[in-house]
Design an enzyme around this catalytic site. Sequence first.
Site, mmCIF file in Angstrom:
data_model
loop_
_atom_site.group_PDB
_atom_site.id
_atom_site.type_symbol
_atom_site.label_atom_id
_atom_site.label_comp_id
_atom_site.label_asym_id
_atom_site.label_seq_id
_atom_site.Cartn_x
_atom_site.Cartn_y
_atom_site.Cartn_z
ATOM 1 N N CYS A 207 0.814 -1.227 0.000
ATOM 2 C CA CYS A 207 0.000 0.000 0.000
ATOM 3 C C CYS A 207 0.846 1.275 0.000
ATOM 4 O O CYS A 207 0.343 2.352 -0.310
ATOM 5 C CB CYS A 207 -0.943 0.011 1.191
ATOM 6 N N HIS B 65 -3.026 7.081 3.263
ATOM 7 C CA HIS B 65 -3.475 5.787 2.750
ATOM 8 C C HIS B 65 -4.834 5.456 3.382
ATOM 9 O O HIS B 65 -5.056 5.683 4.573
ATOM 10 C CB HIS B 65 -2.437 4.714 3.094
ATOM 11 N N ASN C 210 -10.293 0.050 0.708
ATOM 12 C CA ASN C 210 -8.835 0.151 0.604
ATOM 13 C C ASN C 210 -8.403 -0.388 -0.767
ATOM 14 O O ASN C 210 -8.545 -1.582 -1.033
ATOM 15 C CB ASN C 210 -8.227 -0.680 1.744
#
Length: 334
Positions: free
Chosen positions: A112, A261, A291
């Site tokens: 990520c 994030h 996500n």
Amino acid sequence: MNGIKIIGTGRCVPSKVVTNDDFATFLDTSDEWIYTRTGIKQRRYSTDMMNYEMAVEAAKNALENSGTDPLEIDLIILTTCTPDFFYPSDSCLVQHYIGAANAACIDINTACTGFISAVDMARRYLWTGDCKKILIVSSEFLTRQQDFTDRTSCFLFGDGAGAVIVEAADKPFYSCLGAKGDPLEALYCRVNYESNMPLEGFKDYDKSIRHILDTPEKNKYLKMDGKAVYRFAVDAMTDSFAKVIAKAGVNSRDIDLVIPHQANQRIISSAMKNMDVDESRVCCNLADHGNTSSACIPTILDELNRAGKLKEGMKTVLVGFGAGLTYGSVYMEL
Ligand code: UT7
């Protein structure tokens, strides 16, 4: 002042919307539990595009948005933890389909944190003078890796891609990258292998080699210790945010825009509280997209850009974490 300028942005948002209620039809969960624990209401799933195809769409949108001819691109950095092939890399496929014949192609995987790693890397290529225009494209097809019997993780993730085109600019830029190697405890997804090696043909191999050659069925999907990742995430986001603004010599209250994030609204809120950053300056699209790993940050950049909300000179922090465990932050003035 060896910084960068984002001259165009793009994204690919898959059309299939999957709601929390959809999960409640086959898992012991609810919209209320998922939303209050994570801030996620829905996510998008790719039903007809490979990872590289989402990347191509986002890249084409960024090229068009910046008015860049694909032949001007010197380097494509593609970030993903869900590539379509071991080889070629997805960046090479993107190069082919956008017609960027003069570009070198590199895929990177810091999970990520990928987009932040790529921005850090791109700026170095730009300031050696080797590259004038770089396409960064982050594409993730996380649906592929989910264990849809695991109610503690599968609802968190979505698919999508985001892209930016950057060039060198005489603006402040600081970055901070790090990692805390995880011995397969907090978050991992094993590569899926299935061998057809005829073991009888290789006399000194015994059948037990299968455990190295093949991926056991129970190990084919993402595995996560949610609480361990959560704890790491709040600390890592807080620390790398603090480090990067210290390098830049600015106060957290002076920051105009933070794009973190997008993993869990509670993680973001805790880290921002630690850093004394008002939520009004923090941009999120978690509720609608879940996500999407390294694609989260460039997707938000494109949303803001197209809404006319990215203003010249804005003091901006990008901050994230991911499997690895990795973390990183960028301070830049737009
Ligand atoms: O990019 C990085 C990717 N990963 C992450 O960022 C994950 C970080 N971690 C998290 O976001 C959170 O840890 C989760 C959202 C995964 C879980 O939230 P939590 O507040 O840490 O919940 P928990 O694991 O402590 O579970 C609380 C309760 C448990 O029941 P008991 O033991 O208290 O009776 C779970 O069994 O909630 C239960 N539970 C669920 N209930 C309904 C766990 N998953 C679910 C579910 N629906 N989907």
